[in-house]
Design an enzyme around this catalytic site. Structure first.
Site, PDB file in Angstrom:
ATOM      1  N   PHE A 144       0.828  -1.214   0.000  1.00 43.43           N
ATOM      2  CA  PHE A 144       0.000   0.000   0.000  1.00 43.43           C
ATOM      3  C   PHE A 144       0.861   1.262   0.000  1.00 43.43           C
ATOM      4  O   PHE A 144       0.623   2.195  -0.776  1.00 43.43           O
ATOM      5  CB  PHE A 144      -0.916  -0.040   1.222  1.00 43.43           C
ATOM      6  CG  PHE A 144      -1.729   1.204   1.443  1.00 43.43           C
ATOM      7  CD1 PHE A 144      -2.994   1.329   0.885  1.00 43.43           C
ATOM      8  CD2 PHE A 144      -1.244   2.245   2.220  1.00 43.43           C
ATOM      9  CE1 PHE A 144      -3.760   2.471   1.088  1.00 43.43           C
ATOM     10  CE2 PHE A 144      -1.998   3.390   2.437  1.00 43.43           C
ATOM     11  CZ  PHE A 144      -3.248   3.508   1.865  1.00 43.43           C
ATOM     12  N   ASP A 145       1.867   1.315   0.869  1.00 42.87           N
ATOM     13  CA  ASP A 145       2.727   2.498   0.973  1.00 42.87           C
ATOM     14  C   ASP A 145       3.405   2.809  -0.350  1.00 42.87           C
ATOM     15  O   ASP A 145       3.407   3.948  -0.828  1.00 42.87           O
ATOM     16  CB  ASP A 145       3.818   2.281   2.026  1.00 42.87           C
ATOM     17  CG  ASP A 145       3.271   1.983   3.397  1.00 42.87           C
ATOM     18  OD1 ASP A 145       2.374   1.134   3.513  1.00 42.87           O
ATOM     19  OD2 ASP A 145       3.755   2.598   4.360  1.00 42.87           O
TER      20      ASP A 145
END
Length: 407
Positions: free
Chosen positions: A201-202
């Site tokens: 996600f990051d």
């Protein structure tokens, strides 16, 4: 987008200070032992060192131990602490849910183990509060960062970030550090485009932000590895590789609305002062020169390989045509930062126009050379290199006029 039944606010025993400036999320899964000390330490630090109203959101990722009960007790004990419970695992899922529901202008998250020294928290969010930057990340790879961790994790982290630089042209230094912040208005636009719900996600969020022209602020951090970390390194690495492939394909096919994001969120181009170097020109010249050097080398190799079979002029035509197509594609992407298929036909027409001028220069130089002497192969190459240098200058002028304002 987040389904209405995906998450819920479990406890808000004491209301947070009105209008929190910072909402900092602590995603947890089965952390009943570490959660209490983490949140109390974080709350004490914010109360003493953070000059704005804040909220701490504990995002429980479907824990099966006593984590949720501990979180509820903390919310009842500490003002400004809330709990958000999710019925499914995934750090990315937790962050999307908490950030999407928050009304704070600045959103952040940190790992429950508090591996990152909290002294970096105010430097992390200050550029976002002031409006100077759009996202901020802690980096363990800066020269001034101080990091304590094993050799295995060090090698994996550096290899992963090198892979991102090569595969996705990432310019941020540390994608995996669990210490990040984002402006709320930026999050509302980017989160619907981020597909990953886990550890990638990051990275996906940062790549989209970079490609949208957003400013990413980096803060060197002091970081101590948690020996009790429950991250499955192999499974995470495989998921990250799949994520890199998926995002890479989306960037190559133009499936992401980056142009719209850049227009909506990106910073406007710098206006060039009168009689000064236009904004962005030095960097474009460096990249154009690198592409030109590679193209010239490819041209000489092709010319040398086909000279004997085709003759000087046909070999020059073939080598120049092939390298011109590759040169235009490379400059479009690397020099002028254009992705997707929009205007690609027009850009290649402009490249072929530059090719025609280059062909006239090189063919004319060869014709003049053969008219005045009977040159050796080395003399032909010298003349062609000189003619290609002149053609390169014309190519840069033509491509910059056609592409620079269409990024």
């Amino acid at each position: 987008m987040i389904e209405s039944n995906e998450s819920r606010v479990a406890v808000r025993a004491r209301p947070a200070a009105p209008g929190p400036v910072l909402d900092i999320v602590v995603p947890v899964y089965n952390e009943e032992v570490d959660l209490g000390p983490c949140v109390r330490r974080l709350h004490a630090h914010l109360g003493e060192h953070f000059p704005y109203p804040f909220r701490i959101t504990i995002a429980d990722n479907a824990s099966v131990d006593g984590t949720l009960a501990v979180a509820e007790a903390l919310a009842a004990e500490l003002p400004g602490v809330v709990v958000r419970h999710l019925d499914a695992k995934g750090r990315g899922r937790a962050l999307r849910a908490a950030w999407s529901a928050s009304d704070a202008p600045v959103l952040a998250y940190l790992d429950v183990d508090l591996s990152t020294d909290l002294a970096a928290l105010l430097p992390l969010v200050a550029p976002l509060i002031s409006g100077h930057s759009d996202l901020a990340i802690g980096t363990r790879l800066a020269r001034t960062s101080r990091v304590v961790r094993g050799a295995k994790r060090e090698v994996i982290s550096r290899a992963y970030n090198l892979l991102l630089r090569g595969a996705l042209a990432a310019r941020f230094s540390d994608a995996q550090c669990g210490f990040k912040a984002i402006r709320g208005d930026v999050a509302r636009e980017l989160l619907p485009l981020v597909q990953d719900t886990g550890w990638f996600f990051d990275t996906e969020l940062l790549v989209l932000a970079q490609r949208a022209g957003l400013r990413i602020h980096e803060v060197p951090v002091d970081w101590i590895d948690d020996p009790d970390s429950r991250v499955d390194v192999v499974a995470t690495a495989l998921a990250d590789l799949r994520g890199i492939g998926r995002v890479g394909r989306a960037l190559l096919t133009g499936a992401l609305p980056l142009a719209d994001l850049r227009a909506q969120l990106g910073r406007p181009p710098l206006a060039a002062p009168p009689n000064r170097v236009p904004a962005g020109l030095p960097r474009q010249l460096v990249r154009f020169a690198a592409v030109g050097a590679a193209s010239t080398l490819a041209y000489l190799l092709l010319f040398t390989a086909t000279r004997g079979a085709l003759g000087a002029q046909p070999a020059n035509l073939l080598a120049l045509l092939l390298t011109a197509i590759g040169n235009t594609a490379a400059n479009r992407r690397l020099t002028f930062g254009i992705t997707g298929r929009r205007h690609v036909g027009r850009h290649h027409v402009q490249g072929l126009l530059a090719f025609g001028l280059g062909l006239a220069l090189t063919s004319g130089s060869l014709a003049v050379l053969h008219a005045v002497t009977t040159p050796g192969r080395a003399m032909e190459l010298v003349v062609l290199v000189a003619a290609n240098l002149a053609a390169t200058v014309l190519r840069f002028v033509l491509l910059r006029l056609g592409m620079h304002h269409r990024r």
